[in-house]
Design an enzyme around this catalytic site. Structure first.
Site, short mmCIF file in Angstrom:
data_model
loop_
_atom_site.label_atom_id
_atom_site.label_comp_id
_atom_site.label_asym_id
_atom_site.label_seq_id
_atom_site.Cartn_x
_atom_site.Cartn_y
_atom_site.Cartn_z
N GLY A 129 0.80 -1.23 0.00
CA GLY A 129 0.00 0.00 0.00
C GLY A 129 0.82 1.27 0.00
O GLY A 129 1.65 1.49 -0.89
N GLY A 182 -12.83 -1.92 2.14
CA GLY A 182 -12.12 -1.87 0.85
C GLY A 182 -10.73 -2.46 0.90
O GLY A 182 -9.94 -2.24 -0.02
N LYS A 200 3.11 -10.76 -3.45
CA LYS A 200 3.93 -9.62 -3.04
C LYS A 200 5.34 -10.10 -2.63
O LYS A 200 6.33 -9.43 -2.91
CB LYS A 200 3.25 -8.88 -1.89
CG LYS A 200 1.95 -8.19 -2.34
CD LYS A 200 1.10 -7.75 -1.16
CE LYS A 200 -0.16 -7.05 -1.60
NZ LYS A 200 -1.11 -6.86 -0.48
N1 HSE Z 1 -6.25 -7.14 -0.47
C1 HSE Z 1 -4.98 -6.52 -0.23
C2 HSE Z 1 -4.67 -6.59 1.25
C3 HSE Z 1 -5.02 -5.11 -0.71
O1 HSE Z 1 -5.57 -6.91 2.03
O2 HSE Z 1 -3.53 -6.35 1.63
C4 HSE Z 1 -3.69 -4.44 -0.79
O3 HSE Z 1 -2.83 -5.09 -1.69
#
Ligand code: HSE
Length: 393
Positions: A129, A182, A200
């Site tokens: 993020g 979200g 990731k």
């Molecule tokens: N769905 C992902 C999370 C969103 O919960 O980290 C960010 O990459």
């Protein structure tokens, strides 16, 4: 710089909002970021952009043949988006993307294409993020040998774990809350199954080791099967459970996995809600740490905007990944594991160091072992929660 968005969901609307609200301030500082188009699927859906003259189109060719310099991919689609990114790069357009599934799956090809076409490929928003993580590591990768990266990389899983632990909330309730906020993917299986963190981890590990890492070769376990009894068991032993993505380069081999972990150390164990936490070890320093919002609308949009500024001011590092180090992947790191299972096959019995039985469930602490040993046992069990016990990191 003229820009188009591909996708106008949670992150896309966040990007549009920041670009609109901060346009004047950015311009005053010579960052003229002009968002001209948004590519969407359904033209009939009601949308309320801040920029009233933003052009919505469902025609990709319009973006491809337009005079935009940079295209921001905030879609959650996969092969269609990848095909489009190829065309855009070939047409000389820079790509900024938050789409970790595409970046992870096609990391090699995307780097090659960016290099061949002399465009920038920026993906800060795809991992962790708002945390500035990719760029510091890109810089390090140019001159430093990094040896290890551990991270809480999925905000949704961390939100669920910390809320279940702190508030005793039910799994279903907190997952729903994460979706409402979200954080979660459209299909939250990727979050709770560990696949989002695995992608990731693959991006980070490929980048820092400059080595090809197959997604399929990363043992991946998530929290989808967790029960409150698992958190209670860990707590009674003085641990907190977090979903940890781990990779370590040693003797030319990379040990890599994504697995719920029993932790005591403050840095990871005291990471709450949708926060991400990453620790990186390298030759020029013992380790350094990153912590911050790992998911969310404005949080992820923030990383996209920073990529745009870097491109506009020509501070973006050109793609250099070529996978030249062909390190072998393995899962032979030795540790104790926790398993909760109703069935205890013979091979597992031989590994038991400690065991507690509640109803049908056996809560087992194994002797020191490794994934290679556990893999056949775990694949024979249909209802199991597994975690690695990390004494120290
Ligand atoms: N769905 C992902 C999370 C969103 O919960 O980290 C960010 O990459």
């Amino acid at each position: 710089m003229k820009i188009a968005l591909m996708g106008f969901g949670t992150v896309g609307t966040g990007v549009e909002e920041i670009l609109y609200k901060k346009r004047a301030r950015l311009r005053q500082n010579n960052f003229d970021l002009d968002l001209a188009y948004a590519l969407i699927k359904n033209k009939d859906k009601k949308r309320s952009p801040f920029k009233k003259d933003l052009i919505f189109t469902d025609d990709f060719e319009k973006i491809l043949s337009s005079d935009v310099d940079t295209v921001i991919d905030v879609t959650s689609s996969f092969d269609e988006t990848y095909e489009r990114i190829i065309k855009l790069m070939k047409a000389g357009k820079n790509i900024v993307t938050a789409n970790k599934a595409v970046v992870s799956k096609y990391f090699e090809n995307l780097n090659d294409l960016a290099r061949e076409n002399g465009v920038y490929f920026a993906y800060e928003a795809a991992v962790a993020g708002a945390i500035p993580l990719i760029h510091p590591l890109m810089e390090e990768a140019l001159f430093n040998e990094m040896t290890k990266v551990y991270g809480i990389l999925n905000g949704t899983s961390n939100y669920i774990l910390s809320k279940m632990e702190e508030e005793g909330a039910s799994y279903e309730k907190v997952l729903k809350k994460a979706q409402d906020l979200g954080f979660a993917e459209a299909d939250p299986t990727a979050d709770v199954g560990g696949f989002d963190a695995m992608r990731k981890l693959r991006i980070l590990s490929s980048l820092i080791y400059n080595s090809k890492i197959n997604e399929d070769a990363i043992p991946t376990f998530g929290i989808g099967n967790i029960k409150k009894t698992d958190l209670d068991f860990a707590k009674a032993m003085g641990y907190t459970i977090r979903l940890l993505a781990k990779s370590e380069l040693r003797d030319g081999k990379i040990n890599i996995s994504v697995i719920p972990s029993f932790l005591k150390d403050d840095f990871f164990a005291k990471t709450f809600e949708a926060t991400n936490a990453i620790k990186v070890w390298g030759e020029n320093f013992s380790a350094y740490e990153f912590k911050g919002p790992g998911a969310g609308k404005l949080e992820t949009a923030d990383a996209v905007i920073r990529d745009l500024l870097r491109i506009l001011s020509k501070r973006e590092i050109p793609a250099f990944y070529d996978g030249a180090n062909s390190y072998k992947l393995e899962a032979t790191r030795s540790n104790k594991f926790y398993l909760r299972t109703s069935l205890v096959p013979k091979a597992l019995k031989d590994l038991i160091e400690d065991e507690k039985v509640i109803g049908d469930d056996h809560q087992i602490i194994t002797k020191k072992t490794d994934f290679e040993t556990l893999r056949p046992i775990l694949s024979a069990l249909s209802d199991v929660f597994v975690a690695e016990i990390e004494e120290e990191l």
